[in-house]
Design a protein around this motif. Structure first.
Motif, PDB file in Angstrom:
ATOM      1  N   UNK A   1     153.516  37.332  15.737  1.00 42.49           N
ATOM      2  CA  UNK A   1     154.734  36.578  16.008  1.00 42.49           C
ATOM      3  C   UNK A   1     155.057  35.651  14.845  1.00 42.49           C
ATOM      4  N   UNK A   2     156.311  35.214  14.792  1.00 37.23           N
ATOM      5  CA  UNK A   2     156.761  34.358  13.694  1.00 37.23           C
ATOM      6  C   UNK A   2     156.911  32.914  14.153  1.00 37.23           C
ATOM      7  N   UNK A   3     156.451  31.995  13.303  1.00 39.95           N
ATOM      8  CA  UNK A   3     156.677  30.584  13.604  1.00 39.95           C
ATOM      9  C   UNK A   3     158.173  30.298  13.587  1.00 39.95           C
TER      10      UNK A   3
ATOM     11  N   UNK B   1     158.933  40.135  48.338  1.00 36.90           N
ATOM     12  CA  UNK B   1     159.220  39.605  47.002  1.00 36.90           C
ATOM     13  C   UNK B   1     159.469  40.725  45.997  1.00 36.90           C
ATOM     14  N   UNK B   2     160.580  40.674  45.321  1.00 38.42           N
ATOM     15  CA  UNK B   2     160.921  41.716  44.344  1.00 38.42           C
ATOM     16  C   UNK B   2     160.217  41.508  43.014  1.00 38.42           C
ATOM     17  N   UNK B   3     159.800  40.270  42.739  1.00 35.31           N
ATOM     18  CA  UNK B   3     159.221  39.931  41.439  1.00 35.31           C
ATOM     19  C   UNK B   3     157.800  39.406  41.594  1.00 35.31           C
ATOM     20  N   UNK B   4     156.894  40.037  40.872  1.00 36.69           N
ATOM     21  CA  UNK B   4     155.520  39.534  40.782  1.00 36.69           C
ATOM     22  C   UNK B   4     155.305  39.128  39.335  1.00 36.69           C
ATOM     23  N   UNK B   5     154.927  37.858  39.113  1.00 40.30           N
ATOM     24  CA  UNK B   5     154.704  37.433  37.716  1.00 40.30           C
ATOM     25  C   UNK B   5     153.482  36.541  37.607  1.00 40.30           C
ATOM     26  N   UNK B   6     152.569  37.011  36.781  1.00 44.97           N
ATOM     27  CA  UNK B   6     151.274  36.365  36.574  1.00 44.97           C
ATOM     28  C   UNK B   6     151.022  36.065  35.105  1.00 44.97           C
ATOM     29  N   UNK B   7     151.518  36.917  34.215  1.00 45.14           N
ATOM     30  CA  UNK B   7     151.163  36.838  32.797  1.00 45.14           C
ATOM     31  C   UNK B   7     152.013  35.830  32.037  1.00 45.14           C
ATOM     32  N   UNK B   8     151.346  34.974  31.273  1.00 45.02           N
ATOM     33  CA  UNK B   8     151.989  34.180  30.229  1.00 45.02           C
ATOM     34  C   UNK B   8     151.765  34.912  28.898  1.00 45.02           C
ATOM     35  N   UNK B   9     151.908  34.224  27.781  1.00 44.04           N
ATOM     36  CA  UNK B   9     151.929  34.920  26.487  1.00 44.04           C
ATOM     37  C   UNK B   9     150.702  35.779  26.241  1.00 44.04           C
TER      38      UNK B   9
ATOM     39  N   UNK C   1     153.391  31.311  18.550  1.00 47.00           N
ATOM     40  CA  UNK C   1     151.965  31.109  18.769  1.00 47.00           C
ATOM     41  C   UNK C   1     151.419  32.380  19.403  1.00 47.00           C
ATOM     42  N   UNK C   2     150.781  33.205  18.595  1.00 43.97           N
ATOM     43  CA  UNK C   2     150.270  34.474  19.086  1.00 43.97           C
ATOM     44  C   UNK C   2     150.318  35.526  17.994  1.00 43.97           C
TER      45      UNK C   2
ATOM     46  N   UNK D   1     152.772  43.119  35.611  1.00 44.50           N
ATOM     47  CA  UNK D   1     153.548  43.272  36.846  1.00 44.50           C
ATOM     48  C   UNK D   1     155.043  43.444  36.544  1.00 44.50           C
ATOM     49  N   UNK D   2     155.918  42.605  37.135  1.00 42.69           N
ATOM     50  CA  UNK D   2     157.365  42.830  37.047  1.00 42.69           C
ATOM     51  C   UNK D   2     158.077  41.925  36.048  1.00 42.69           C
ATOM     52  N   UNK D   3     157.394  40.899  35.553  1.00 45.43           N
ATOM     53  CA  UNK D   3     158.016  39.892  34.691  1.00 45.43           C
ATOM     54  C   UNK D   3     156.906  39.157  33.977  1.00 45.43           C
ATOM     55  N   UNK D   4     157.115  38.801  32.701  1.00 42.57           N
ATOM     56  CA  UNK D   4     156.158  37.953  31.996  1.00 42.57           C
ATOM     57  C   UNK D   4     156.845  36.644  31.619  1.00 42.57           C
ATOM     58  N   UNK D   5     156.115  35.548  31.760  1.00 42.92           N
ATOM     59  CA  UNK D   5     156.632  34.222  31.426  1.00 42.92           C
ATOM     60  C   UNK D   5     156.086  33.828  30.062  1.00 42.92           C
ATOM     61  N   UNK D   6     156.962  33.792  29.082  1.00 42.96           N
ATOM     62  CA  UNK D   6     156.525  33.590  27.706  1.00 42.96           C
ATOM     63  C   UNK D   6     156.863  32.180  27.247  1.00 42.96           C
ATOM     64  N   UNK D   7     155.836  31.397  26.988  1.00 46.42           N
ATOM     65  CA  UNK D   7     156.020  30.069  26.426  1.00 46.42           C
ATOM     66  C   UNK D   7     155.587  30.059  24.985  1.00 46.42           C
ATOM     67  N   UNK D   8     154.279  29.961  24.753  1.00 49.88           N
ATOM     68  CA  UNK D   8     153.752  29.846  23.395  1.00 49.88           C
ATOM     69  C   UNK D   8     154.275  30.940  22.467  1.00 49.88           C
ATOM     70  N   UNK D   9     154.304  32.170  22.955  1.00 51.06           N
ATOM     71  CA  UNK D   9     154.732  33.276  22.108  1.00 51.06           C
ATOM     72  C   UNK D   9     156.160  33.163  21.636  1.00 51.06           C
ATOM     73  N   UNK D  10     156.981  32.533  22.435  1.00 53.12           N
ATOM     74  CA  UNK D  10     158.374  32.336  22.053  1.00 53.12           C
ATOM     75  C   UNK D  10     158.478  31.555  20.748  1.00 53.12           C
TER      76      UNK D  10
END
Length: 363
Positions: free
Chosen positions: A239-241, A204-212, A235-236, A223-232
């Protein structure tokens, strides 16, 4: 005395407005902080803000992936013309794998049964699926448990003709709680899962564990990628609403001190004042449980009086009142924040934002 808006003169519909520049700002902050590529999670119609618009703003600011919960959400992005690499991560075993494969959508795989169904679909089409094996790192929710993980990686190794394992993913349950022991335990479990996959011959080329929260505050989880939901969506920290919810005043009435307001008469007018009715309620996403809520109206914070109804909320507009058609900012753009509404309701900002109902106009 009651004043009612004349038909056609006031657009008596609440509105949710997205600020694409704020989305872009948040992506840039998260990219800079995490130091790795960003997947923009636009699930639940972009947290209620419009998935396509949020996706375009995020990609324009440097996000390189899009993420959704369901295949249907990912398909909608493709049909909107968005060709970015897209991952969908929650599926029944009998999901529409063939559509995912035709549209080149990456899919998360949490069990050997899911993998077998995906591989069968890929063989029917004569293609290889792009799969992210999903391991449970402490949620007891989605993802393969440790015993199932061994079975899953063996199955994936045996299906390399039809399935390419491009990633391994997990999720941390308590990344928003600094120092919580489950975070370090989850990172160790994730590292062990990756090692097991590699020992089975997978690469696997991509390891992704972290959210916002982990992207912002847990370097070891990036790791190799972050999955950003709330921060987008702002929320965090830092960051800007991105969203502003407004509603027009459709009715005003002058009342005496002590006048009871709303269902159950849980509140009374604190003085001789003007009450303003807004056509927004819990069917539109305002939590009925909110206590002490306020809106921005007539240049000042005004308290919500009484219980929030399904379709209406009553605001103390003060003795001077406000004109009919005045627009109240329920949250965002100088008014209360989504986080404040969450605190008033005893929930999290995610629930407030994603709860904005379908009859609210998006712009």
């Amino acid at each position: 005395m009651i004043a009612l808006a004349e038909a056609g003169r006031v657009a008596a519909r609440p509105m949710l407005r997205l600020d694409p520049a704020a989305v872009a700002h948040n992506v840039r902050v998260l990219r800079r902080t995490a130091g790795v590529p960003v997947l923009a999670a636009v699930k639940a119609d972009g947290f209620g803000c419009g998935a396509e618009a949020v996706a375009r703003a995020a990609l324009g600011a440097g996000a390189t992936w899009l993420g959704t919960t369901t295949l249907a959400e990912a398909v909608a992005l493709r049909r909107a013309g968005l060709a970015a690499r897209t991952l969908a991560w929650l599926h029944p075993v009998d999901a529409d794998w063939e559509t995912a494969l035709r549209l080149r959508i990456d899919v998360a795989v949490p069990s050997a049964d899911h993998l077998a169904a995906l591989a069968a679909a890929a063989r029917r089409l004569g293609v290889r699926a792009a799969a992210h094996l999903h391991v449970d790192t402490g949620m007891a929710r989605d993802g393969a448990s440790v015993p199932e993980w061994r079975r899953l990686v063996r199955a994936a190794a045996g299906a390399r003709d039809a399935v390419e394992v491009v990633g391994v993913m997990g999720h941390l349950p308590c990344a928003d709680l600094p120092g919580h022991p489950s975070t370090a335990a989850g990172i160790r479990a994730f590292a062990g899962a990756v090692a097991a996959a590699r020992a089975a011959g997978l690469r696997p080329a991509l390891r992704h564990l972290a959210a916002t929260e982990a992207a912002l505050h847990v370097p070891a989880a990036r790791f190799d990628l972050v999955r950003v939901g709330a921060g987008l969506y702002g929320i965090g920290e830092g960051l800007r609403e991105v969203a502003t919810l407004t509603a027009p005043v459709v009715l005003t009435r002058r009342v005496r001190a002590g006048t009871p307001v709303g269902y159950g008469h849980t509140a009374t007018a604190p003085r001789d004042t003007v009450l303003a009715t807004l056509p927004v309620g819990f069917a539109d996403g305002l939590p009925r449980s909110a206590v002490g809520a306020e809106v921005l109206l007539g240049g000042a914070r005004r308290p919500v009086l009484g219980r929030i109804s399904m379709d209406q909320v009553v605001v103390d507009a003060g003795p001077a009142g406000v004109p009919l058609g005045s627009v109240a900012t329920v949250f965002g753009d100088g008014g209360p924040s989504v986080a404040e509404w969450a605190a008033w309701a005893g929930t999290n900002p995610h629930e407030v934002l994603t709860g904005v109902g379908a009859r609210v106009v998006r712009s």
